[in-house]
Design a protein around this motif. Structure first.
Motif, PDB file in Angstrom:
ATOM      1  N   ARG A 268       0.821  -1.215   0.000  1.00  0.00           N
ATOM      2  CA  ARG A 268       0.000   0.000   0.000  1.00  0.00           C
ATOM      3  C   ARG A 268       0.852   1.261   0.000  1.00  0.00           C
ATOM      4  N   GLN A 269       2.127   1.101   0.365  1.00  0.00           N
ATOM      5  CA  GLN A 269       3.022   2.247   0.375  1.00  0.00           C
ATOM      6  C   GLN A 269       3.539   2.591  -1.017  1.00  0.00           C
ATOM      7  N   LEU A 270       3.351   1.700  -1.943  1.00  0.00           N
ATOM      8  CA  LEU A 270       3.898   1.881  -3.289  1.00  0.00           C
ATOM      9  C   LEU A 270       2.883   2.525  -4.218  1.00  0.00           C
ATOM     10  N   ASP A 271       3.383   3.308  -5.155  1.00  0.00           N
ATOM     11  CA  ASP A 271       2.487   3.814  -6.191  1.00  0.00           C
ATOM     12  C   ASP A 271       2.157   2.684  -7.149  1.00  0.00           C
ATOM     13  N   PRO A 272       1.111   2.815  -7.950  1.00  0.00           N
ATOM     14  CA  PRO A 272       0.669   1.704  -8.809  1.00  0.00           C
ATOM     15  C   PRO A 272       1.767   1.163  -9.734  1.00  0.00           C
ATOM     16  N   LYS A 273       2.595   2.039 -10.292  1.00  0.00           N
ATOM     17  CA  LYS A 273       3.632   1.577 -11.202  1.00  0.00           C
ATOM     18  C   LYS A 273       4.662   0.727 -10.468  1.00  0.00           C
ATOM     19  N   ALA A 274       5.053   1.175  -9.271  1.00  0.00           N
ATOM     20  CA  ALA A 274       6.029   0.411  -8.495  1.00  0.00           C
ATOM     21  C   ALA A 274       5.434  -0.907  -8.035  1.00  0.00           C
ATOM     22  N   GLU A 275       4.175  -0.902  -7.652  1.00  0.00           N
ATOM     23  CA  GLU A 275       3.530  -2.138  -7.215  1.00  0.00           C
ATOM     24  C   GLU A 275       3.437  -3.140  -8.352  1.00  0.00           C
ATOM     25  N   ASN A 276       3.138  -2.669  -9.541  1.00  0.00           N
ATOM     26  CA  ASN A 276       3.038  -3.568 -10.684  1.00  0.00           C
ATOM     27  C   ASN A 276       4.393  -4.123 -11.090  1.00  0.00           C
ATOM     28  N   LEU A 277       5.450  -3.318 -10.981  1.00  0.00           N
ATOM     29  CA  LEU A 277       6.794  -3.829 -11.251  1.00  0.00           C
ATOM     30  C   LEU A 277       7.155  -4.888 -10.231  1.00  0.00           C
ATOM     31  N   LEU A 278       6.777  -4.681  -8.980  1.00  0.00           N
ATOM     32  CA  LEU A 278       7.046  -5.676  -7.945  1.00  0.00           C
ATOM     33  C   LEU A 278       6.334  -6.988  -8.248  1.00  0.00           C
ATOM     34  N   LYS A 279       5.120  -6.901  -8.779  1.00  0.00           N
ATOM     35  CA  LYS A 279       4.397  -8.107  -9.187  1.00  0.00           C
ATOM     36  C   LYS A 279       5.173  -8.853 -10.268  1.00  0.00           C
ATOM     37  N   LEU A 280       5.642  -8.113 -11.264  1.00  0.00           N
ATOM     38  CA  LEU A 280       6.408  -8.734 -12.334  1.00  0.00           C
ATOM     39  C   LEU A 280       7.682  -9.380 -11.798  1.00  0.00           C
ATOM     40  N   TYR A 281       8.356  -8.690 -10.898  1.00  0.00           N
ATOM     41  CA  TYR A 281       9.618  -9.179 -10.343  1.00  0.00           C
ATOM     42  C   TYR A 281       9.403 -10.473  -9.565  1.00  0.00           C
ATOM     43  N   ILE A 282       8.376 -10.479  -8.715  1.00  0.00           N
ATOM     44  CA  ILE A 282       8.107 -11.662  -7.890  1.00  0.00           C
ATOM     45  C   ILE A 282       7.682 -12.844  -8.756  1.00  0.00           C
ATOM     46  N   ASP A 283       6.827 -12.583  -9.732  1.00  0.00           N
ATOM     47  CA  ASP A 283       6.387 -13.649 -10.633  1.00  0.00           C
ATOM     48  C   ASP A 283       7.577 -14.242 -11.369  1.00  0.00           C
ATOM     49  N   ASN A 284       8.499 -13.399 -11.808  1.00  0.00           N
ATOM     50  CA  ASN A 284       9.670 -13.876 -12.524  1.00  0.00           C
ATOM     51  C   ASN A 284      10.578 -14.691 -11.608  1.00  0.00           C
ATOM     52  N   GLN A 285      10.731 -14.263 -10.359  1.00  0.00           N
ATOM     53  CA  GLN A 285      11.571 -14.994  -9.419  1.00  0.00           C
ATOM     54  C   GLN A 285      10.988 -16.377  -9.108  1.00  0.00           C
ATOM     55  N   GLU A 286       9.676 -16.470  -8.993  1.00  0.00           N
ATOM     56  CA  GLU A 286       9.040 -17.736  -8.624  1.00  0.00           C
ATOM     57  C   GLU A 286       9.099 -18.759  -9.755  1.00  0.00           C
ATOM     58  N   THR A 287       9.254 -18.301 -10.975  1.00  0.00           N
ATOM     59  CA  THR A 287       9.316 -19.223 -12.117  1.00  0.00           C
ATOM     60  C   THR A 287      10.643 -19.090 -12.852  1.00  0.00           C
ATOM     61  N   TRP A 288      11.672 -18.670 -12.176  1.00  0.00           N
ATOM     62  CA  TRP A 288      12.966 -18.333 -12.760  1.00  0.00           C
ATOM     63  C   TRP A 288      13.518 -19.477 -13.612  1.00  0.00           C
ATOM     64  N   GLN A 289      13.760 -19.184 -14.875  1.00  0.00           N
ATOM     65  CA  GLN A 289      14.393 -20.091 -15.834  1.00  0.00           C
ATOM     66  C   GLN A 289      13.732 -21.479 -15.873  1.00  0.00           C
ATOM     67  N   GLU A 290      12.427 -21.526 -15.732  1.00  0.00           N
ATOM     68  CA  GLU A 290      11.719 -22.794 -15.900  1.00  0.00           C
ATOM     69  C   GLU A 290      11.795 -23.266 -17.345  1.00  0.00           C
ATOM     70  N   VAL A 291      11.962 -24.565 -17.506  1.00  0.00           N
ATOM     71  CA  VAL A 291      11.814 -25.229 -18.806  1.00  0.00           C
ATOM     72  C   VAL A 291      10.698 -26.242 -18.639  1.00  0.00           C
ATOM     73  N   CYS A 292       9.591 -26.035 -19.329  1.00  0.00           N
ATOM     74  CA  CYS A 292       8.393 -26.844 -19.114  1.00  0.00           C
ATOM     75  C   CYS A 292       8.017 -27.634 -20.361  1.00  0.00           C
ATOM     76  N   LEU A 293       7.663 -28.887 -20.165  1.00  0.00           N
ATOM     77  CA  LEU A 293       7.166 -29.738 -21.246  1.00  0.00           C
ATOM     78  C   LEU A 293       5.654 -29.612 -21.330  1.00  0.00           C
ATOM     79  N   VAL A 294       5.148 -29.316 -22.510  1.00  0.00           N
ATOM     80  CA  VAL A 294       3.699 -29.214 -22.721  1.00  0.00           C
ATOM     81  C   VAL A 294       3.162 -30.618 -23.004  1.00  0.00           C
ATOM     82  N   THR A 295       2.274 -31.107 -22.160  1.00  0.00           N
ATOM     83  CA  THR A 295       1.713 -32.451 -22.334  1.00  0.00           C
ATOM     84  C   THR A 295       0.245 -32.441 -22.727  1.00  0.00           C
ATOM     85  N   ASP A 296      -0.443 -31.343 -22.487  1.00  0.00           N
ATOM     86  CA  ASP A 296      -1.871 -31.248 -22.822  1.00  0.00           C
ATOM     87  C   ASP A 296      -2.165 -29.836 -23.310  1.00  0.00           C
TER      88      ASP A 296
END
Length: 486
Positions: A268-296
């Motif tokens: 809540r302390q962040l402005d919308p642009k900073a909050e959205n960048l933080l979302k992108l950063y966290i999402d990228n960290q949680e899936t960092w360099q994944e290699v995924c096989l598509v099965t379905d």
């Protein structure tokens, strides 16, 4: 290369991304719904709450004239994948002869039409890590022979069953989404208004710049720097990549100032642009360099399923892990969860795989269910090919157990996955559209090989085999890693 376990607090560390940190938060991803998809078109509606994340000034669809493209079902592809790869190779023609090997070589600037995002790819390498190949020989000689004699990978426009999707670095996501993301538009302004030579990032010194020479034909000669090649493509990629990295690091440093003594941030302390960048950063960290096989993948319903190939969980089978793989999480926690009638099967499973068993975290979804077994053993009883012609199979565990006990199969012929990525409402295609994941078509040997203590990480192996811009991005990412020596 164990899986990264994201936390569930609003916590962030200063932006030192040399080695991925486990930064996580319970932010919601941008809410999108897939309205219609064809080979060249994906229409999306984006939740107004995220209007600062995606700037919709440029919503004009440039591909409306492609609405009549006929849909090709994955089940009809068959050997078309290998044939298509042959077409890609032949499309580069004799000009590919100027491309050199991976160690300090360079790539030209021809564009392959069938893989439109592969800029500058004249010739994709057939070998990117001899150490990886030697390791594969020790695990599965037949698959190693198949890999060495016919490995291939190339970018594709859309995910396909039997192919891969790889998580792109945040720098790439921002650069490729420069017409949609707010921070992407900032990056565009920086690239247009600033001389990249004034940037003091460490990737390109003034000395190494002077080592770049251009011939009359426009092809770059080798740099004296052995760690990087300076073709026009490599140089261009380097410029936007380091500018994006500098921009992201600067903004993340500003966000980090809002952290309290425990390292947590109140969004809540962040402005919308900073909050959205933080979302992108966290999402990228949680899936960092994944290699995924598509099965379905079901285009009608918009459903898809992938398994992360490069998040090893265990290399040997224990009693509790055996229960988890056979019966799911709930039975694994309860001694009474394994029926007496199944004890013989359970015992055989332990005998077959207790010495060697490749278990992976396939993704965050369905982790409580029994594991999925994926392999390349044709004709295994109970197994089903994920798509005709891929020669990648799932299922057939009982026959696999018997085959290993009888010595017909090696335990490392099989891979076990706990959990998966499950998508609905076209979400996988939206992830691709948002430049989070890059679809890559590949030979089955690349998808089936074990990812156990690889000298060169699988993500880099796949990116370099795909060639072009992806190859240069891999090199830039490797330069951040002090823990990898090859």
């Amino acid at each position: 290369m164990l899986s990264l376990e994201p936390s569930h607090a609003f916590q962030i560390t200063p932006p030192n991304r040399n080695i991925p940190s486990s930064v996580g938060a319970s932010f919601l991803h941008p809410t999108v719904s897939c309205m219609k998809q064809s080979t060249h078109e994906l229409k999306m509606s984006i939740n107004p709450r995220d209007e600062d994340l995606y700037d919709d000034d440029d919503d004009d669809d440039e591909d409306d004239d492609d609405d009549d493209d006929e849909y090709i079902d994955d089940s009809d592809l068959g050997d078309w994948r290998a044939f298509r790869n042959t077409l890609l190779d032949s499309s580069s023609g004799d000009e590919s002869e100027s491309s050199e090997d991976l160690t300090g070589g360079y790539i030209g600037e021809e564009t392959i039409d069938e893989a439109p995002s592969t800029k500058g790819d004249k010739k994709r390498p057939k070998s990117v890590s001899k150490a990886n190949e030697e390791l594969l020989k020790s695990q599965n000689k037949a698959l190693a022979k198949e890999y060495i004699e016919g490995i291939w990978a190339h970018e594709s426009s859309l995910p396909e069953v039997g192919g891969l999707v790889v998580r792109l670095p945040l720098e790439v996501e921002v650069y490729r989404s420069k017409e949609k993301l707010t921070i992407g538009k900032e990056l565009t302004e920086l690239l247009e208004n600033n001389d990249a030579g004034n940037d003091n990032t460490p990737f390109l010194s003034s000395t190494s710049k002077e080592n770049v020479e251009t011939s009359e034909e426009g092809d770059s000669k080798k740099s004296n720097n052995p760690d990087f090649s300076f073709s026009p493509l490599a140089f261009q990629t380097l410029l936007w990549y380091r500018k994006a990295q500098s921009l992201i690091d600067g903004k993340m440093a500003e966000i980090a100032k809002f952290a309290d003594d425990s390292g947590q941030i109140n969004p809540r302390q962040l402005d919308p642009k900073a909050e959205n960048l933080l979302k992108l950063y966290i999402d990228n960290q949680e899936t960092w360099q994944e290699v995924c096989l598509v099965t379905d993948r079901d285009l009608t319903r918009g459903n898809a399923r992938t398994y992360v190939l490069n998040r090893p969980m265990a290399f040997r089978l224990t009693e509790n892990l055996g229960r988890l793989l056979l019966y799911g999480a709930y039975s694994a926690m309860d001694d009474s969860g394994v029926p007496i009638s199944q004890m013989n099967r359970y015992t055989k499973f332990l005998r077959a795989f207790e010495g060697s068993c490749a278990v992976y975290v396939g993704g965050p979804d369905r982790m409580e269910e029994k594991a999925e077994i994926i392999h390349g053993v044709e004709g295994l009883e109970g197994a089903v090919e994920i798509s005709p012609g891929t020669k990648i199979y799932r299922g057939g565990l009982d026959a696999a157990i018997e085959g290993v006990l009888e010595g017909r199969f090696n335990p490392l012929d099989f891979r076990f996955f706990v959990g998966c990525h499950e998508y609905s409402d076209g979400d996988l295609d939206v992830q691709v559209y948002a430049n989070k994941y890059q679809p890559i078509a590949c030979a089955r040997a690349l998808a089936l090989k074990q990812c156990i203590q690889l000298p060169k990480p699988l993500w880099h192996e796949v990116m370099e085999l795909a060639g072009g811009e992806l190859r240069e991005i891999s090199r830039l990412e490797l330069m951040k890693r002090e823990d990898i020596q090859e």
